[in-house]
Design a protein around this motif. Structure first.
Motif, PDB file in Angstrom:
ATOM      1  N   VAL A  41     -14.872 -22.108   6.711  1.00 46.95           N
ATOM      2  CA  VAL A  41     -14.629 -21.205   7.834  1.00 46.95           C
ATOM      3  C   VAL A  41     -15.725 -21.397   8.864  1.00 46.95           C
ATOM      4  O   VAL A  41     -16.872 -21.012   8.644  1.00 46.95           O
ATOM      5  N   ASN A  42     -15.388 -22.046   9.976  1.00 45.46           N
ATOM      6  CA  ASN A  42     -16.393 -22.332  11.005  1.00 45.46           C
ATOM      7  C   ASN A  42     -17.639 -22.979  10.403  1.00 45.46           C
ATOM      8  O   ASN A  42     -18.765 -22.534  10.625  1.00 45.46           O
ATOM      9  N   LYS A  85     -15.606 -13.391   5.817  1.00 47.25           N
ATOM     10  CA  LYS A  85     -16.539 -14.387   6.363  1.00 47.25           C
ATOM     11  C   LYS A  85     -16.538 -14.351   7.891  1.00 47.25           C
ATOM     12  O   LYS A  85     -17.594 -14.428   8.530  1.00 47.25           O
ATOM     13  N   LEU A  86     -15.352 -14.193   8.476  1.00 48.81           N
ATOM     14  CA  LEU A  86     -15.243 -14.125   9.941  1.00 48.81           C
ATOM     15  C   LEU A  86     -15.968 -12.891  10.485  1.00 48.81           C
ATOM     16  O   LEU A  86     -16.655 -12.956  11.506  1.00 48.81           O
ATOM     17  N   LEU A 316      -9.579 -13.164  15.598  1.00 51.55           N
ATOM     18  CA  LEU A 316     -10.705 -13.962  15.096  1.00 51.55           C
ATOM     19  C   LEU A 316     -10.191 -15.198  14.363  1.00 51.55           C
ATOM     20  O   LEU A 316     -10.712 -16.301  14.528  1.00 51.55           O
ATOM     21  N   ARG A 317      -9.173 -15.001  13.537  1.00 54.64           N
ATOM     22  CA  ARG A 317      -8.585 -16.116  12.783  1.00 54.64           C
ATOM     23  C   ARG A 317      -8.036 -17.189  13.727  1.00 54.64           C
ATOM     24  O   ARG A 317      -8.225 -18.380  13.513  1.00 54.64           O
ATOM     25  N   ASN A 318      -7.317 -16.720  14.754  1.00 51.86           N
ATOM     26  CA  ASN A 318      -6.703 -17.669  15.693  1.00 51.86           C
ATOM     27  C   ASN A 318      -7.735 -18.497  16.438  1.00 51.86           C
ATOM     28  O   ASN A 318      -7.490 -19.655  16.793  1.00 51.86           O
ATOM     29  N   ALA A 319      -8.905 -17.899  16.667  1.00 52.99           N
ATOM     30  CA  ALA A 319      -9.948 -18.593  17.419  1.00 52.99           C
ATOM     31  C   ALA A 319     -10.892 -19.404  16.526  1.00 52.99           C
ATOM     32  O   ALA A 319     -11.716 -20.156  17.016  1.00 52.99           O
ATOM     33  N   ALA A 320     -10.736 -19.245  15.210  1.00 51.21           N
ATOM     34  CA  ALA A 320     -11.676 -19.873  14.272  1.00 51.21           C
ATOM     35  C   ALA A 320     -11.146 -21.230  13.785  1.00 51.21           C
ATOM     36  O   ALA A 320      -9.955 -21.525  13.890  1.00 51.21           O
TER      37      ALA A 320
END
Length: 327
Positions: A41-42, A85-86, A316-320
């Motif tokens: 994740v990122n 995590k995000l 957040l998910r869409n941008a990660a």
């Protein structure tokens, strides 16, 4: 207001949304790795050991739910870890800090709300397999998330007077303000052991009387002439004033959907067929608006917060950058 909500949200029991506290320590007794990568994740790793731990927690939570709702999968556990995590990354990005003094005050608040001494608190934590130090770490993380929520979500939510009032009017029954109905009926008895011919004859008569009632003929006179409910028939089919729950479900559900002056279609009940006319519908006062206004506001605020937070996490998910390796 925010501080009040923040303190009230602190619980002794570990919240489902808390991050795992104890890091996985590698074993040096073997050359085999103890876990592999479940997701990235990122650029930050979630291991299969993390998923195992979260899955175990998910199963414990599921045991407390009704049987049909007991769904616990590794995929769900992994998704919770990704969301967590995000959120953790966003806290670091926004430089949200919680001091040791903030944690100390939160613990004192927990003790006060639960009427606990320090010794009793430590015993309660031990019963959950936690030390005081671990609990402080949990509280710190929880307070960080609450401040993130306040900054990113709650500060952007408003609940207006009109919205509160409309909710109150639509849910009066929840506050002791039940609806009451005054209705009349024309009853046609159906013999459960009767022949198909007898049933058809009764239904035909009922349909003819219904047509008369809907064409404007006097309902009281029709009830006196045709109704096979002797007690009500002599009073023009009067059922009196009642609450929905006081009557047969078929009648209660029908009048609840009617407007005063309206004549129903044929309503079948275990006893027979009914033609119902709603004379009046009224609302009991129940608890006054001023008494429940604050609780309604809090309820609406909480619902909006949950909805907005879920959408915020989706954003957040869409941008990660999320790379799922294995569930």
């Amino acid at each position: 207001m925010a501080a009040h909500r923040e303190s009230n949200m602190v619980k002794i029991i570990t919240a489902c949304s808390m991050l795992a506290l104890l890091a996985v320590t590698p074993s040096f007794a073997t050359t085999k790795p103890i876990s592999s990568i479940a997701a990235i994740v990122n650029d930050e790793v979630i291991t299969t050991a993390d998923v195992d731990k979260e899955y175990t927690q998910l199963q414990k939570e599921a045991e407390k739910l009704p049987v049909p709702e007991r769904t616990a999968t590794r995929s769900t556990a992994l998704n919770r870890l990704v969301d967590r995590k995000l959120v953790e990354q966003k806290i670091r990005e926004l430089d949200i800090k919680v001091s040791d003094e903030d944690v100390r005050l939160a613990i004192e608040d927990v003790k006060k709300q639960n009427n606990l001494t320090q010794e009793a608190l430590e015993q309660a934590l031990a019963g959950q397999g936690l030390t005081v130090l671990q609990y402080k770490v949990q509280l710190k993380e929880q307070l960080e998330r609450m401040r993130l929520m306040s900054q990113e979500v709650r500060s952007k939510i408003q609940v207006g007077e009109r919205e509160i009032s409309e909710y109150y009017e639509a849910h009066r029954a929840d506050y002791g303000g039940s609806e009451t109905f005054h209705a009349r009926h024309i009853f046609f008895k159906l013999d459960p052991n009767g022949s198909a011919e007898q049933t058809a004859k009764t239904r035909k008569l009922a349909e003819e009387v219904l047509a008369k009632a809907r064409s404007g003929e006097n309902f009281v006179d029709l009830a006196k002439k045709y109704s096979q409910d002797p007690a009500a028939a002599k009073n023009g089919g009067d059922l009196g004033t009642f609450k929905k729950s006081d009557m047969l479900a078929e009648i209660g559900n029908t009048v609840a959907a009617m407007k005063p002056g309206e004549v129903s279609s044929l309503v079948a009940s275990p006893a027979g067929l009914h033609i119902i006319k709603l004379e009046e519908k009224s609302q009991e006062k129940g608890r006054p608006f001023t008494e429940v206004k604050e609780s309604i506001e809090e309820q609406l605020y909480r619902k909006k917060s949950e909805d907005r937070f879920n959408q915020w996490v989706k954003d957040l998910r869409n941008a990660a950058s999320i790379d799922i390796k294995q569930p």
